[in-house]
Design a protein around this motif. Structure first.
Motif, PDB file in Angstrom:
ATOM      1  N   VAL A  62      -1.336   7.992   5.071  1.00  0.00           N
ATOM      2  CA  VAL A  62      -1.297   6.708   5.788  1.00  0.00           C
ATOM      3  C   VAL A  62      -0.643   6.951   7.141  1.00  0.00           C
ATOM      4  CG1 VAL A  62      -1.029   5.333   3.664  1.00  0.00           C
ATOM      5  CG2 VAL A  62       1.008   6.077   4.903  1.00  0.00           C
ATOM      6  N   TYR A  75       2.993   5.488  -7.652  1.00  0.00           N
ATOM      7  CA  TYR A  75       1.975   6.211  -8.426  1.00  0.00           C
ATOM      8  C   TYR A  75       1.784   7.649  -7.954  1.00  0.00           C
ATOM      9  CZ  TYR A  75       0.950   1.539 -10.151  1.00  0.00           C
ATOM     10  OH  TYR A  75       1.064   0.288 -10.705  1.00  0.00           O
ATOM     11  N   ASP A  76       2.680   8.133  -7.112  1.00  0.00           N
ATOM     12  CA  ASP A  76       2.631   9.514  -6.615  1.00  0.00           C
ATOM     13  C   ASP A  76       1.218   9.885  -6.158  1.00  0.00           C
ATOM     14  OD1 ASP A  76       3.546  12.017  -5.959  1.00  0.00           O
ATOM     15  OD2 ASP A  76       3.352  12.826  -7.987  1.00  0.00           O
ATOM     16  N   LYS A  77       0.655   9.019  -5.288  1.00  0.00           N
ATOM     17  CA  LYS A  77      -0.761   9.168  -4.921  1.00  0.00           C
ATOM     18  C   LYS A  77      -1.056  10.292  -3.936  1.00  0.00           C
ATOM     19  CE  LYS A  77      -2.550   4.523  -5.622  1.00  0.00           C
ATOM     20  NZ  LYS A  77      -3.183   3.376  -4.970  1.00  0.00           N
ATOM     21  N   LYS A  78      -0.058  10.771  -3.230  1.00  0.00           N
ATOM     22  CA  LYS A  78      -0.280  11.731  -2.125  1.00  0.00           C
ATOM     23  C   LYS A  78      -1.263  11.118  -1.119  1.00  0.00           C
ATOM     24  CE  LYS A  78       1.811  14.694  -4.930  1.00  0.00           C
ATOM     25  NZ  LYS A  78       3.280  14.725  -4.917  1.00  0.00           N
ATOM     26  N   LYS A  79      -1.021   9.881  -0.777  1.00  0.00           N
ATOM     27  CA  LYS A  79      -1.949   9.161   0.095  1.00  0.00           C
ATOM     28  C   LYS A  79      -1.590   9.377   1.556  1.00  0.00           C
ATOM     29  CE  LYS A  79      -4.402   4.852   0.036  1.00  0.00           C
ATOM     30  NZ  LYS A  79      -4.637   3.682  -0.776  1.00  0.00           N
ATOM     31  N   GLU A 118       2.942   1.475  -3.434  1.00  0.00           N
ATOM     32  CA  GLU A 118       2.107   1.952  -4.543  1.00  0.00           C
ATOM     33  C   GLU A 118       1.829   3.453  -4.428  1.00  0.00           C
ATOM     34  OE1 GLU A 118      -1.390  -0.527  -4.937  1.00  0.00           O
ATOM     35  OE2 GLU A 118      -0.298  -1.845  -6.325  1.00  0.00           O
ATOM     36  N   ALA A 119       1.670   3.937  -3.186  1.00  0.00           N
ATOM     37  CA  ALA A 119       1.444   5.383  -2.997  1.00  0.00           C
ATOM     38  C   ALA A 119       2.642   6.173  -3.515  1.00  0.00           C
ATOM     39  CB  ALA A 119       1.206   5.688  -1.518  1.00  0.00           C
ATOM     40  N   LEU A 130       2.179  10.210   1.552  1.00  0.00           N
ATOM     41  CA  LEU A 130       3.156   9.470   0.745  1.00  0.00           C
ATOM     42  C   LEU A 130       2.937   9.753  -0.737  1.00  0.00           C
ATOM     43  CD1 LEU A 130       3.460   5.817   2.119  1.00  0.00           C
ATOM     44  CD2 LEU A 130       5.107   7.682   2.317  1.00  0.00           C
ATOM     45  N   GLY A 131       4.024  10.115  -1.421  1.00  0.00           N
ATOM     46  CA  GLY A 131       3.973  10.363  -2.862  1.00  0.00           C
ATOM     47  C   GLY A 131       5.328  10.068  -3.463  1.00  0.00           C
ATOM     48  N   GLU A 170       0.857  -1.197   0.000  1.00  0.00           N
ATOM     49  CA  GLU A 170       0.000   0.000   0.000  1.00  0.00           C
ATOM     50  C   GLU A 170       0.894   1.250   0.000  1.00  0.00           C
ATOM     51  OE1 GLU A 170      -3.436   0.255   0.379  1.00  0.00           O
ATOM     52  OE2 GLU A 170      -3.873   1.980   1.652  1.00  0.00           O
ATOM     53  N   MET A 171       1.979   1.176   0.785  1.00  0.00           N
ATOM     54  CA  MET A 171       2.906   2.316   0.864  1.00  0.00           C
ATOM     55  C   MET A 171       3.722   2.435  -0.428  1.00  0.00           C
ATOM     56  SD  MET A 171       4.031   1.594   4.797  1.00  0.00           S
ATOM     57  CE  MET A 171       5.344   2.769   4.866  1.00  0.00           C
TER      58      MET A 171
END
Ligand code: APR
Length: 335
Positions: free
Chosen positions: A271, A265-269, A261-262, A294-295, A258-259
């Protein structure tokens, strides 16, 4: 898709990681390094020679590679007993070390009791990262989590946004699962944060727990929530006790992914994860689980969430526990 990702330690968690990285097509090349099986100097020479020809990393990688036609994964696997396969990795995920195991009497050690053995392993891992992929973003899973991440920092001094411990995502997922079951709703509806150290003092933050945007307290009674929070704090041990042979390995691997992939994909998630605090939450120089963004830049921001007075004091107790284990690290590293 990354050019290259590395997994250090090809045991239970490492195996799930590689399998999922290939299935999700996260990287063109997946390096897997593990020195096992270890040669026993007391074995007869022919047995020692036979052991040297074996490789957990190569065996796992071949097994996974032979399944790739069935999952349409075209990643190239690069397994080895040695660390040089890590050369040029953009992200490395560290699982090297022993897990907790249930004793014959059914009891099991705390994560902190793994420290002395896993510290030696972590020193080797740090040297390898420093030599082969010093710019890589590091996601570390090995326990005791906060102390191992601190050790990696002390030995490597990487940019602070590039070193992240995986614990909060897993602890929050456990909390979310227990809440979803109790409320009778989808796990997708439950948001939660578990902060602090990855030990029995971790802090499930009730004021941040929401079911489809509504406070969890609208769905679950106080006493039930208390039981869920207590179960969350001990959830790792519950799995250790049931398995008998080791500790949880699927949910930790999924949490690290999950981390990853964030970041990929530069998700700015947002967590919960273990990061170096430099004044946030009044803590300086320790790695503690907090909400962060996270990005592509790794840790792009640390979020200081509003906590109730009780949650604040529980978080400080947890920080004290992390400080104590890191003090043990300082002592062991200086010996
Ligand atoms: N370098 C690389 N790998 C190593 C080293 C080393 N110096 N020393 C040991 N390993 C490998 C072991 O050979 C083993 O294959 O690390 C692997 C760990 O795998 P498991 O024993 O199956 O443990 P796992 O369940 O994957 O957990 C790994 O994560 O959650 C934590 O507490 C857990 O610290 C443990 C780690």
């Amino acid at each position: 898709m990354l050019s290259k990702i590395g997994v250090i330690g090809g045991g239970m968690i490492g195996g799930v990681l590689v399998q999922e990285i290939v299935r999700r097509n996260l990287a063109k090349v997946v390096a897997l390094t593990d020195p096992a099986p270890f040669v026993n100097p007391d074995d007869p020479p022919e047995k020692q020679e036979a052991t040297k020809k074996q490789s957990v990393a190569k065996g796992k990688a071949l097994d996974i590679a032979e399944g790739t036609p069935l999952i349409n994964g075209d990643s190239i696997l690069m397994p080895s007993r040695d660390y040089d396969v890590l050369d040029g990795c953009e992200i490395v995920i560290n699982t090297a070390g022993v897990p907790r195991k249930a004793r014959p009497d059914g009891t099991f050690p705390s994560r902190e009791e793994l420290l002395s053995i896993n510290l030696k392993v972590t020193s080797q891992v740090a040297d390898a990262i420093g030599k082969y992929c010093p710019e890589a973003t590091i996601i570390s899973i090995a326990n005791p989590l906060d102390a191992i991440v601190y050790t990696l920092f002390e030995k490597l001094k990487p940019k602070k946004n590039r070193l992240i411990g995986m614990a909060g995502v897993l602890d929050s997922a456990r909390y979310r699962y227990f809440v979803a079951k109790e409320a009778g709703v989808s796990v997708e509806n439950v948001e939660a944060l578990v902060l602090g150290g990855h030990g029995d003092t971790m802090v499930p933050v009730r004021s941040c727990c929401r079911i489809a945007g509504m406070p969890v307290t609208d769905f679950i009674a106080e006493d039930k929530l208390e039981a869920i929070e207590s179960r969350t704090r001990k959830a790792g041990g519950e799995v250790v006790g049931l398995l008998g042979f080791g500790s949880a390995f699927v949910s930790p691997a999924l949490s690290a992914l999950e981390m990853a992939e964030a970041i990929i994909y530069d998700k700015k998630k947002i967590v919960a994860a273990c990061a170096l605090l430099e004044g946030e939450y009044g803590v300086d120089g320790l790695f503690v689980g907090v909400p962060l963004v996270l990005g592509a830049g790794g840790i792009e921001k640390i979020i200081e969430v509003n906590l109730t007075d009780n949650e604040k004091s529980l978080l400080m107790k947890s920080v004290d526990a992390v400080k104590e284990t890191c003090g043990m690290v300082d002592k062991m590293l200086s010996q």
